[in-house]
Design an enzyme around this catalytic site. Structure first.
Site, PDB file in Angstrom:
ATOM      1  N   ARG A  42     -27.456  44.390  63.917  1.00 13.07           N
ATOM      2  CA  ARG A  42     -28.423  45.476  63.721  1.00 13.07           C
ATOM      3  C   ARG A  42     -28.597  46.224  65.045  1.00 13.07           C
ATOM      4  NH1 ARG A  42     -34.127  46.116  64.101  1.00 13.07           N
ATOM      5  NH2 ARG A  42     -34.949  47.540  62.522  1.00 13.07           N
ATOM      6  N   SER A 114     -33.496  44.920  51.243  1.00 10.20           N
ATOM      7  CA  SER A 114     -34.864  44.584  51.606  1.00 10.20           C
ATOM      8  C   SER A 114     -35.809  44.995  50.482  1.00 10.20           C
ATOM      9  CB  SER A 114     -35.274  45.304  52.894  1.00 10.20           C
ATOM     10  OG  SER A 114     -34.465  44.899  53.973  1.00 10.20           O
ATOM     11  N   LYS A 143     -40.102  44.894  64.226  1.00  5.48           N
ATOM     12  CA  LYS A 143     -39.943  46.140  63.492  1.00  5.48           C
ATOM     13  C   LYS A 143     -41.288  46.856  63.448  1.00  5.48           C
ATOM     14  CE  LYS A 143     -37.269  46.651  60.003  1.00  5.48           C
ATOM     15  NZ  LYS A 143     -36.668  46.611  58.644  1.00  5.48           N
TER      16      LYS A 143
END
Length: 216
Positions: A42, A114, A143
């Site tokens: 990521r 997700s 996040k």
């Protein structure tokens, strides 16, 4: 590489923010040596990384994970996932729609999605998701846009779908036991492994605690 419940037990999401000068490849290898069963690269937060560098990094990590027989997916970037020939891709609710992703990557690639509600989970399953990442199940700093999902909602999602569900967000060795009985088959973490001084030991310990929490 197939996506099984067993392969989703300890899912590592990379984040170079925690590297402090260390090489991502080296830290992922340590995590794999510690027992990580799934890897997602990521790089959303690093705008300085060129496409060529990202591709080179993904290719190297793909080969590394293959040696350990561990599935390797790319976060969000469907084109990069196809270009590097990795095992699949993981998308969020604000990324490309799951149905379109499945059409693009074909039936033989892994698709993770997700979800934060039962409705999102059921839709993702209908659109071809192989597994769901649900969270944040605890407060997290990894996040900035992550909102919390109650353990009751997590349990409801696990009961509503037939595909595997992993929990993500703020999970540590100290709180993973709180997820017992929710129906998840594993956990996804970033800082619980990547931010630790001894990545290999952190992965090994977290895997043991996760197995205990899930009664494995």
């Amino acid at each position: 590489m197939n996506c099984t419940k067993e392969s989703l037990l300890l899912y590592l999401v990379t984040d170079r923010h925690w590297l402090a000068g260390r090489k991502l490849y080296d830290e992922v290898k340590k995590a794999l040596d510690g027992g990580v069963t799934f890897v997602q690269v990521r790089e959303k937060e690093d705008m300085s990384l060129s496409h060529e560098d990202y591709l080179r990094e993904a290719l190297a990590l793909r080969e590394l994970c293959a040696k350990y027989h561990v599935p390797f997916v790319v976060d969000d970037d469907v084109d990069l996932a196809l270009e590097c020939g990795c095992d699949g891709v993981h998308v969020g609710q604000t990324d490309m729609q799951a149905g379109r992703v499945r059409e693009k990557i074909g039936s033989d690639k892994i698709l993770g999605v997700s979800a934060q509600t039962v409705e999102e989970a059921l839709l993702a399953e209908r659109q071809g998701a192989d597994y769901l990442g649900v969270g944040a199940v605890f407060p997290t700093g990894s996040k900035s846009d992550a909102s919390e999902v109650s353990h009751e909602t997590l349990r409801a999602i696990c009961e509503a779908v037939s595909i595997p569900v992993i929990a993500i967000g703020g999970i540590t060795g100290e709180n993973v036991h709180e997820l017992a009985g929710t129906g998840i088959c594993g956990i996804a973490v970033i800082s619980a492994i990547m931010a630790q001084k001894d990545v290999q030991a952190a992965a090994r310990d977290l895997k043991t605690r996760t197995r205990e929490a899930l009664g494995l």
